[in-house]
Design an enzyme around this catalytic site. Structure first.
Site, PDB file in Angstrom:
ATOM      1  N   ARG A   1      79.937  70.138  32.875  1.00 33.78           N
ATOM      2  CA  ARG A   1      80.943  71.206  32.849  1.00 33.78           C
ATOM      3  C   ARG A   1      82.371  70.642  32.812  1.00 33.78           C
ATOM      4  NH1 ARG A   1      76.890  72.563  31.865  1.00 33.78           N
ATOM      5  NH2 ARG A   1      75.558  74.223  32.663  1.00 33.78           N
TER       6      ARG A   1
ATOM      7  N   SER B   1      78.518  82.187  35.939  1.00 34.15           N
ATOM      8  CA  SER B   1      78.471  81.361  37.150  1.00 34.15           C
ATOM      9  C   SER B   1      79.891  81.099  37.636  1.00 34.15           C
ATOM     10  CB  SER B   1      77.768  80.035  36.866  1.00 34.15           C
ATOM     11  OG  SER B   1      76.445  80.263  36.442  1.00 34.15           O
TER      12      SER B   1
ATOM     13  N   GLU C   1      84.237  77.504  38.725  1.00 29.91           N
ATOM     14  CA  GLU C   1      84.054  77.129  37.324  1.00 29.91           C
ATOM     15  C   GLU C   1      85.099  77.772  36.427  1.00 29.91           C
ATOM     16  OE1 GLU C   1      80.503  77.430  33.985  1.00 29.91           O
ATOM     17  OE2 GLU C   1      79.977  76.938  36.051  1.00 29.91           O
TER      18      GLU C   1
END
Length: 351
Positions: free
Chosen positions: A160, A239, A343
């Site tokens: 990520r 998420s 995130e």
């Protein structure tokens, strides 16, 4: 270019949250994107780049600068080589690659947002990451004042993360190139255990491309991860927290905390994440810390379908969302000594 002033930004995000931008510019060509960026940089105006808005948390006060919405188009497929304009809708692009019989991104179906955002976040799900198929990223380098082409290696992809995320003020992605696979209508090897179980195959097996894509879409929909205007469980950024990656020493301490809190037989999720590092599950941590599906009584709550998604129930503000996020972070830290990291990109706010 279309230009608006005091323009609402909430409708441009999947959270449907955030105040207005002083100025909103919508660019439909690469040249317009570059021109808008150069103008902002020359004037010293703060710049916010918006694609699909699926990974943004914008403060209630909005953005006191120029918001640049990238609405470019371009799907160029030659053999197994694909080039996408940054403004292409990602989930539509995935569908078209499956229709073309090419493997490599089929398990990334249903992920909201634009193609240009995928390398920034190194988007991944169900055993696939875009870094496995991206060959080059064409971007405008604000520091050099020119358009550059970065190889996969130069993108510095990790979980990520990427060079673009590490230096968010430097690059504006214009186009992304992928190398896909012609496997006679079959998917890439299925890596994710849940996907393999639902498909009735073993990890490493291949299945028909359409079956892989449809299965992933069903799994995502069951977790509220496919956009639906009528379903507030999808008014989210997907998420909200990344899965923590711990050193061996930190994981040992964490493991001890788990046993202390949940009993000697409790075993936390653990996945190899490189030498001396272990990845665990943010969703598991949140749930075991007492923040179950549907948690909350206000306008911002945890999704009723997935503990990893924080949602706007229709009347929330960004402050409501952040209050919930901070409560979850503090609760997980107190329970297990692990600090969750958001995130989505925060604009004008922070945890």
């Amino acid at each position: 270019m279309l230009e608006l002033h005091d323009a609402p930004l909430a409708p441009l995000t999947t959270f449907r949250l955030g105040g207005p931008a002083a100025r909103l510019v919508t660019a439909t060509t690469d040249a317009e994107v570059v021109a808008a960026v150069r103008e902002a940089d020359a004037d010293g105006t703060p710049l916010l780049v918006i694609g699909g808005g699926s990974n943004l948390v914008i403060g209630d006060k909005g953005f006191a600068g120029t918001a640049l919405r990238i609405a470019t188009s371009g799907f160029d497929l030659v053999g197994t080589t694909l080039e996408l304009a940054a403004g292409e809708v990602w989930t539509d692009a995935v569908a078209r690659t499956v229709e073309a019989g090419l493997a490599g991104v089929e398990c990334l179906a249903g992920i909201p947002g634009s193609a240009g955002a995928t390398p920034i976040q190194n988007v991944g799900a169900y055993g696939q990451e875009v870094s496995a198929t991206i060959t080059e990223v064409i971007a405008y380098d604000r520091r050099a004042g020119e358009t550059v082409t970065l190889s996969n290696e130069e993108c510095a992809f990790s979980y990520r993360h990427s060079r673009f995320k590490a230096d968010p003020e430097r690059y504006v992605v214009l186009r992304v190139r992928f190398a896909l696979e012609d496997a006679d209508g079959l998917s890439a090897p299925v890596k994710y255990a849940e996907t393999a179980r639902v498909l009735g195959v073993e990890p490493g097996d291949r299945v028909p491309l359409t079956q892989a894509r449809e299965t992933v879409l069903e799994l995502r929909a069951g977790k509220g991860m496919v956009l639906d205007a009528e379903d507030h469980d999808t008014w989210s950024a997907g998420s909200f927290f990344t899965n923590p990656i711990l050193t061996d020493a930190d994981f040992a301490v964490f493991h001890a905390r788990v046993k202390e809190r949940l009993g000697e037989d409790a075993v936390p999720p653990a996945f190899p994440a490189g030498e001396g590092r272990t990845k665990t599950s943010a969703a598991w941590l949140i749930d075991k810390a007492g923040f179950t599906k549907g948690y909350g009584s206000g306008p911002a709550r945890i999704s009723g379908k997935h503990t990893l998604a924080l949602t706007n129930r229709g009347e929330a503000t960004t402050d409501d969302l952040l209050a919930l996020a901070r409560e979850v972070v503090a609760g997980v830290r107190e329970a297990f000594g692990v600090t969750l990291v958001n995130e989505p990109v925060m604009v004008g706010v922070g945890l």
